[in-house]
Motif scaffolding. Structure first.
Motif, short mmCIF file in Angstrom:
data_model
loop_
_atom_site.label_atom_id
_atom_site.label_comp_id
_atom_site.label_asym_id
_atom_site.label_seq_id
_atom_site.Cartn_x
_atom_site.Cartn_y
_atom_site.Cartn_z
N ARG A 199 -9.29 -72.23 -23.16
CA ARG A 199 -10.58 -72.90 -23.29
C ARG A 199 -11.70 -72.17 -22.53
NH1 ARG A 199 -9.93 -76.02 -27.66
NH2 ARG A 199 -8.09 -77.34 -27.49
N ARG A 200 -11.45 -71.77 -21.30
CA ARG A 200 -12.51 -71.17 -20.49
C ARG A 200 -12.89 -69.77 -20.96
NH1 ARG A 200 -10.82 -71.54 -14.38
NH2 ARG A 200 -12.43 -69.93 -14.30
N TRP A 201 -12.02 -69.11 -21.72
CA TRP A 201 -12.36 -67.78 -22.20
C TRP A 201 -13.54 -67.82 -23.16
CZ3 TRP A 201 -12.49 -66.41 -27.31
CH2 TRP A 201 -11.86 -67.26 -28.21
N VAL A 202 -13.79 -68.98 -23.76
CA VAL A 202 -14.89 -69.09 -24.72
C VAL A 202 -16.24 -68.87 -24.04
CG1 VAL A 202 -16.05 -70.65 -26.33
CG2 VAL A 202 -13.56 -70.63 -26.20
N VAL A 203 -16.43 -69.52 -22.89
CA VAL A 203 -17.71 -69.36 -22.19
C VAL A 203 -17.82 -67.98 -21.57
CG1 VAL A 203 -16.89 -70.33 -20.01
CG2 VAL A 203 -19.31 -70.50 -20.60
N GLU A 204 -16.68 -67.38 -21.18
CA GLU A 204 -16.73 -66.01 -20.65
C GLU A 204 -17.16 -65.04 -21.75
OE1 GLU A 204 -16.54 -65.32 -17.64
OE2 GLU A 204 -15.66 -67.15 -16.80
N ARG A 205 -16.73 -65.29 -22.97
CA ARG A 205 -17.17 -64.46 -24.09
C ARG A 205 -18.67 -64.62 -24.32
NH1 ARG A 205 -14.93 -65.79 -29.99
NH2 ARG A 205 -16.05 -67.70 -29.45
N THR A 206 -19.19 -65.84 -24.16
CA THR A 206 -20.63 -66.05 -24.30
C THR A 206 -21.40 -65.26 -23.26
OG1 THR A 206 -20.23 -68.27 -25.17
CG2 THR A 206 -22.44 -67.79 -24.36
N PHE A 207 -20.90 -65.21 -22.02
CA PHE A 207 -21.54 -64.39 -21.00
C PHE A 207 -21.53 -62.92 -21.42
CE2 PHE A 207 -20.35 -67.80 -17.73
CZ PHE A 207 -21.63 -68.32 -17.74
N GLY A 208 -20.45 -62.50 -22.06
CA GLY A 208 -20.39 -61.13 -22.56
C GLY A 208 -21.42 -60.87 -23.63
N TRP A 209 -21.62 -61.85 -24.53
CA TRP A 209 -22.66 -61.70 -25.55
C TRP A 209 -24.04 -61.56 -24.90
CZ3 TRP A 209 -20.78 -66.43 -28.88
CH2 TRP A 209 -19.64 -66.04 -29.62
N LEU A 210 -24.29 -62.37 -23.88
CA LEU A 210 -25.61 -62.34 -23.24
C LEU A 210 -25.87 -61.02 -22.53
CD1 LEU A 210 -25.75 -65.96 -21.73
CD2 LEU A 210 -26.81 -65.14 -23.84
N THR A 211 -24.86 -60.53 -21.81
CA THR A 211 -25.08 -59.31 -21.03
C THR A 211 -25.07 -58.05 -21.87
OG1 THR A 211 -22.70 -59.35 -20.49
CG2 THR A 211 -24.22 -60.27 -18.87
N ARG A 212 -24.82 -58.17 -23.18
CA ARG A 212 -25.07 -57.02 -24.05
C ARG A 212 -26.56 -56.73 -24.16
NH1 ARG A 212 -21.02 -56.85 -29.29
NH2 ARG A 212 -19.12 -56.33 -28.14
N CYS A 213 -27.37 -57.73 -23.86
CA CYS A 213 -28.82 -57.54 -23.80
C CYS A 213 -29.16 -57.10 -22.38
CB CYS A 213 -29.56 -58.83 -24.14
SG CYS A 213 -29.17 -59.50 -25.77
N ARG A 214 -29.73 -55.92 -22.26
CA ARG A 214 -29.95 -55.35 -20.93
C ARG A 214 -30.90 -56.18 -20.08
NH1 ARG A 214 -30.26 -48.74 -21.66
NH2 ARG A 214 -28.18 -48.50 -22.59
N ARG A 215 -31.77 -56.92 -20.70
CA ARG A 215 -32.68 -57.77 -19.94
C ARG A 215 -31.93 -58.85 -19.20
NH1 ARG A 215 -38.31 -57.31 -18.76
NH2 ARG A 215 -38.98 -59.35 -18.03
N LEU A 216 -30.72 -59.19 -19.66
CA LEU A 216 -29.95 -60.27 -19.06
C LEU A 216 -28.83 -59.77 -18.15
CD1 LEU A 216 -29.66 -62.70 -22.11
CD2 LEU A 216 -31.27 -62.78 -20.21
N THR A 217 -28.65 -58.44 -18.02
CA THR A 217 -27.67 -57.96 -17.06
C THR A 217 -28.12 -58.26 -15.64
OG1 THR A 217 -28.73 -55.78 -17.09
CG2 THR A 217 -26.86 -56.12 -18.57
N ARG A 218 -29.42 -58.33 -15.44
CA ARG A 218 -30.04 -58.86 -14.24
C ARG A 218 -31.00 -59.97 -14.66
NH1 ARG A 218 -31.19 -55.72 -9.20
NH2 ARG A 218 -29.58 -54.12 -9.02
N ASP A 219 -31.54 -60.66 -13.68
CA ASP A 219 -32.56 -61.66 -13.96
C ASP A 219 -33.91 -61.07 -13.54
OD1 ASP A 219 -34.20 -63.84 -14.31
OD2 ASP A 219 -32.69 -65.28 -13.64
N TYR A 220 -34.66 -60.56 -14.51
CA TYR A 220 -35.93 -59.91 -14.23
C TYR A 220 -37.11 -60.89 -14.28
CZ TYR A 220 -33.58 -55.42 -14.84
OH TYR A 220 -32.73 -54.34 -14.72
#
Length: 268
Positions: A199-220
């Motif tokens: 179950r928890r791997w689902v939200v970890e995958r979502t974090f992976g989707w988000l951090t594919r966007c370089r703007r979201l690898t940090r909080d600018y």
């Protein structure tokens, strides 16, 4: 997919008509999100003004919710989810801004993203706080009023830290106020290193989707509202691509192997 959902300019408004098309504005915001560049490296005057205005009036949230319902319906699911997964992610910040803190557990100075997703990994709720904030107060922000939006929602799977036997305030409030049952998915302490947890791997995958966007690898972003809007815009971009059948080809050995296993499971 996105254009019909955007607010319209009222015909009674006077003044000079917009110089830039909305497609160009959306493409500019998307370019900033994916490339991670600064706003001033693009024609930012109009793009940033529109991004800030649509953040303030909730446009991004409304567009996101409509697309999420369409993606779920296309996958054969009810647009209103009945289960969700909760987790948080600490990220570093750049320069200053609102709510900057230090996460002693992750050793990160910055902000913390509290995210609630459905079983497909699509975003249901997000709240950005200081990295020094604990997970349970952030979870309360995400879960408050969630049953009014998703009346079928019942179980919420989460890290064992959310379900603390010594402090069951979050679990009790979620059960009494929202009629939601928070179910802990603990990590196996006997296994060292990374684990794929049910179950928890689902939200970890979502974090992976988000951090594919370089703007979201940090909080600018200097404002937490803009940080939340960037996360919503990243999911809008992902869902619009799915609805338009723009599938991303796997690149690299890990993505290729994952695509091969997914194809085998589908065929079997």
């Amino acid at each position: 997919m996105v254009e019909p959902l955007l607010p319209r300019r009222h015909p009674s408004l006077r003044g000079r008509p917009p110089v830039h098309s909305r497609r160009l504005v959306i493409d500019t915001i998307s370019y900033v999100l994916v490339s991670g560049c600064a706003w001033r490296l693009v024609p930012w005057t109009t793009a940033y003004r529109v991004f800030a205005a649509w953040t303030a009036d909730g446009t991004w949230g409304r567009v996101h919710d409509v697309l999420r319902g369409r993606v779920r319906a296309r996958d054969g699911r009810d647009p209103r989810p009945s289960a969700a997964v909760l987790d948080s992610q600490s990220v570093k910040t750049c320069e200053g801004g609102e709510r900057i803190g230090y996460d002693a557990g992750k050793r990160v100075r910055g902000r913390k993203r509290h995210v609630l997703v459905d079983t497909l990994g699509l975003l249901l709720g997000v709240a950005v706080s200081s990295a020094s904030a604990r997970d349970r107060p952030g979870a309360r922000r995400v879960l408050t009023g969630i049953r009014r939006v998703f009346p079928r929602l019942r179980p919420v799977w989460a890290d064992g830290g959310y379900v603390n036997s010594k402090d069951a305030t979050l679990v009790n409030r979620a059960r009494e106020n929202e009629d939601i049952e928070i179910v802990a998915v603990p990590r196996n302490a006997d296994v060292a290193g990374f684990q794929v947890l049910p179950r928890r791997w689902v939200v970890e995958r979502t974090f992976g989707w988000l951090t594919r966007c370089r703007r979201l690898t940090r909080d600018y972003e200097r404002k937490t509202a803009h940080a939340e809007a960037m996360i919503q815009f990243a999911m809008i971009r992902l869902m619009a691509a799915r609805l338009a059948d723009e599938h991303i080809e796997p690149r690299g050995p890990i993505e290729t192997e994952a695509a091969r296993r997914l194809a085998e499971d589908t065929n079997n």
